[in-house]
Design a protein around this motif. Structure first.
Motif, PDB file in Angstrom:
ATOM      1  N   ASP A  54       0.799  -1.231   0.000  1.00 37.55           N
ATOM      2  CA  ASP A  54       0.000   0.000   0.000  1.00 37.55           C
ATOM      3  C   ASP A  54       0.835   1.287   0.000  1.00 37.55           C
ATOM      4  N   LEU A  55       2.127   1.180  -0.352  1.00 37.87           N
ATOM      5  CA  LEU A  55       2.978   2.378  -0.345  1.00 37.87           C
ATOM      6  C   LEU A  55       2.426   3.487  -1.233  1.00 37.87           C
ATOM      7  N   GLY A  56       1.742   3.092  -2.307  1.00 45.02           N
ATOM      8  CA  GLY A  56       1.259   4.069  -3.283  1.00 45.02           C
ATOM      9  C   GLY A  56       0.282   5.094  -2.729  1.00 45.02           C
ATOM     10  N   TRP A  57      -0.307   4.806  -1.566  1.00 40.22           N
ATOM     11  CA  TRP A  57      -1.199   5.815  -0.961  1.00 40.22           C
ATOM     12  C   TRP A  57      -0.455   7.103  -0.689  1.00 40.22           C
ATOM     13  N   TRP A  58       0.850   7.001  -0.511  1.00 37.34           N
ATOM     14  CA  TRP A  58       1.685   8.173  -0.265  1.00 37.34           C
ATOM     15  C   TRP A  58       1.562   9.179  -1.412  1.00 37.34           C
ATOM     16  N   LYS A  59       1.272   8.670  -2.626  1.00 35.21           N
ATOM     17  CA  LYS A  59       1.217   9.526  -3.817  1.00 35.21           C
ATOM     18  C   LYS A  59      -0.215   9.962  -4.159  1.00 35.21           C
ATOM     19  N   VAL A  60      -1.186   9.518  -3.352  1.00 33.79           N
ATOM     20  CA  VAL A  60      -2.577   9.925  -3.592  1.00 33.79           C
ATOM     21  C   VAL A  60      -2.917  11.013  -2.568  1.00 33.79           C
ATOM     22  N   PRO A  61      -3.368  12.205  -3.033  1.00 34.91           N
ATOM     23  CA  PRO A  61      -3.667  13.281  -2.086  1.00 34.91           C
ATOM     24  C   PRO A  61      -4.630  12.816  -0.986  1.00 34.91           C
ATOM     25  N   VAL A  62      -4.301  13.199   0.254  1.00 37.46           N
ATOM     26  CA  VAL A  62      -5.059  12.718   1.416  1.00 37.46           C
ATOM     27  C   VAL A  62      -6.560  13.028   1.283  1.00 37.46           C
ATOM     28  N   ASN A  63      -6.890  14.183   0.715  1.00 38.22           N
ATOM     29  CA  ASN A  63      -8.314  14.540   0.614  1.00 38.22           C
ATOM     30  C   ASN A  63      -9.085  13.635  -0.357  1.00 38.22           C
ATOM     31  N   LEU A  64      -8.357  12.845  -1.133  1.00 35.67           N
ATOM     32  CA  LEU A  64      -9.035  11.926  -2.074  1.00 35.67           C
ATOM     33  C   LEU A  64      -9.089  10.487  -1.552  1.00 35.67           C
ATOM     34  N   HIS A  65      -8.427  10.233  -0.423  1.00 37.68           N
ATOM     35  CA  HIS A  65      -8.341   8.842   0.056  1.00 37.68           C
ATOM     36  C   HIS A  65      -9.703   8.178   0.224  1.00 37.68           C
ATOM     37  N   LEU A  66     -10.627   8.905   0.833  1.00 40.36           N
ATOM     38  CA  LEU A  66     -11.914   8.257   1.107  1.00 40.36           C
ATOM     39  C   LEU A  66     -12.737   8.001  -0.151  1.00 40.36           C
ATOM     40  N   LYS A  67     -12.312   8.639  -1.248  1.00 45.20           N
ATOM     41  CA  LYS A  67     -12.979   8.363  -2.528  1.00 45.20           C
ATOM     42  C   LYS A  67     -12.377   7.129  -3.191  1.00 45.20           C
ATOM     43  N   ALA A  68     -11.226   6.701  -2.683  1.00 47.44           N
ATOM     44  CA  ALA A  68     -10.445   5.685  -3.397  1.00 47.44           C
ATOM     45  C   ALA A  68     -10.561   4.281  -2.825  1.00 47.44           C
ATOM     46  N   PHE A  69     -11.151   4.154  -1.647  1.00 50.71           N
ATOM     47  CA  PHE A  69     -11.318   2.805  -1.110  1.00 50.71           C
ATOM     48  C   PHE A  69     -12.568   2.783  -0.250  1.00 50.71           C
ATOM     49  N   GLY A  70     -12.910   1.569   0.194  1.00 54.35           N
ATOM     50  CA  GLY A  70     -14.117   1.446   1.007  1.00 54.35           C
ATOM     51  C   GLY A  70     -15.265   0.952   0.170  1.00 54.35           C
ATOM     52  N   PRO A  71     -16.431   0.848   0.769  1.00 54.75           N
ATOM     53  CA  PRO A  71     -17.576   0.266   0.070  1.00 54.75           C
ATOM     54  C   PRO A  71     -17.909   0.999  -1.237  1.00 54.75           C
ATOM     55  N   GLN A  72     -17.646   2.326  -1.287  1.00 53.35           N
ATOM     56  CA  GLN A  72     -17.887   3.048  -2.545  1.00 53.35           C
ATOM     57  C   GLN A  72     -16.590   3.727  -2.956  1.00 53.35           C
ATOM     58  N   PHE A  73     -15.976   3.245  -4.021  1.00 53.88           N
ATOM     59  CA  PHE A  73     -14.668   3.790  -4.366  1.00 53.88           C
ATOM     60  C   PHE A  73     -14.595   4.155  -5.842  1.00 53.88           C
ATOM     61  N   ASP A  74     -13.629   5.033  -6.136  1.00 53.71           N
ATOM     62  CA  ASP A  74     -13.369   5.470  -7.498  1.00 53.71           C
ATOM     63  C   ASP A  74     -12.279   4.555  -8.087  1.00 53.71           C
ATOM     64  N   TRP A  75     -12.595   3.876  -9.193  1.00 54.02           N
ATOM     65  CA  TRP A  75     -11.671   2.879  -9.769  1.00 54.02           C
ATOM     66  C   TRP A  75     -10.311   3.472 -10.114  1.00 54.02           C
TER      67      TRP A  75
END
Ligand SMILES: [Fe+2]
Ligand SMILES: [Fe+2]
Length: 184
Positions: A54-75
């Motif tokens: 999961d190192l790549g989360w470092w390169k995803v802006p924190v404000n977008l994290h909740l859009k990127a995983f979980g029951p509803q996520f952006d592919w």
């Protein structure tokens, strides 16, 4: 923990300080060791893959994290953390002069750890299962239902419905069902 794995973990740690990934990796690593006791796999592939997946989360802006995983996520966002993670993992594995063929399998595993629904090897099955078992640990469960803003019992019900679909190994299914008993 084996010396080279320790070194890889140390090199990864600065980048795990986001999205509670430090906690996620510690817990998933614990499950990986437990799975390796019961399921056939190469710890020299499984352990580094879990540490680095999961190192790549470092390169995803924190404000977008909740859009990127979980029951509803952006592919696309979810895909980004895999692609960036492969690059970061390669750098760390090259730094410790890791065995080239093992490195290739580790990177393939990381590349599809969330988006690829099938497992490419017995090692991949263990990594995927250790990753998801985090959600069933008391700490992981608490973190997840709160960050997704889902009511506790509703989230628990959803998790219990996912066991058969998510897990590849019988051992992981067993661990997940045991963990659900604790959460109930
Ligand atoms: Fe991930
Ligand atoms: Fe993960």
């Amino acid at each position: 923990m084996e010396e080279t794995h320790k070194l890889i973990y140390e090199l990864a740690k600065p980048f795990l300080n986001t999205r509670k990934n430090d906690i996620h990796i510690e817990i998933s690593l614990g499950y990986a060791y437990k799975l390796l006791e019961k399921e056939a796999g190469d710890d020299n592939i499984v352990i580094p893959a879990v540490i680095l997946h999961d190192l790549g989360w470092w390169k995803v802006p924190v404000n977008l994290h909740l859009k990127a995983f979980g029951p509803q996520f952006d592919w696309e966002l979810r895909r980004k953390h895999e692609v960036e993670g492969v690059k970061m993992a390669r750098e760390i594995l090259e730094k410790v002069d890791y065995d080239a063929s093992k490195m290739e399998e580790i990177l393939l595993i990381i590349d599809g750890h969330d988006s690829r629904l099938e497992a490419i090897s017995p090692n991949d099955r263990i990594v995927k299962d250790a990753d998801k078992l985090f959600r069933f640990s008391p700490r992981g469960f608490e973190i997840d239902y709160q960050r997704f803003g889902i009511e506790r019992n509703k989230y628990l019900k959803w998790l219990s419905e996912c066991v058969d679909e998510w897990f590849f190994t019988l051992t992981a299914k067993l661990f997940a069902r045991e963990a659900l008993q604790v959460l109930r």
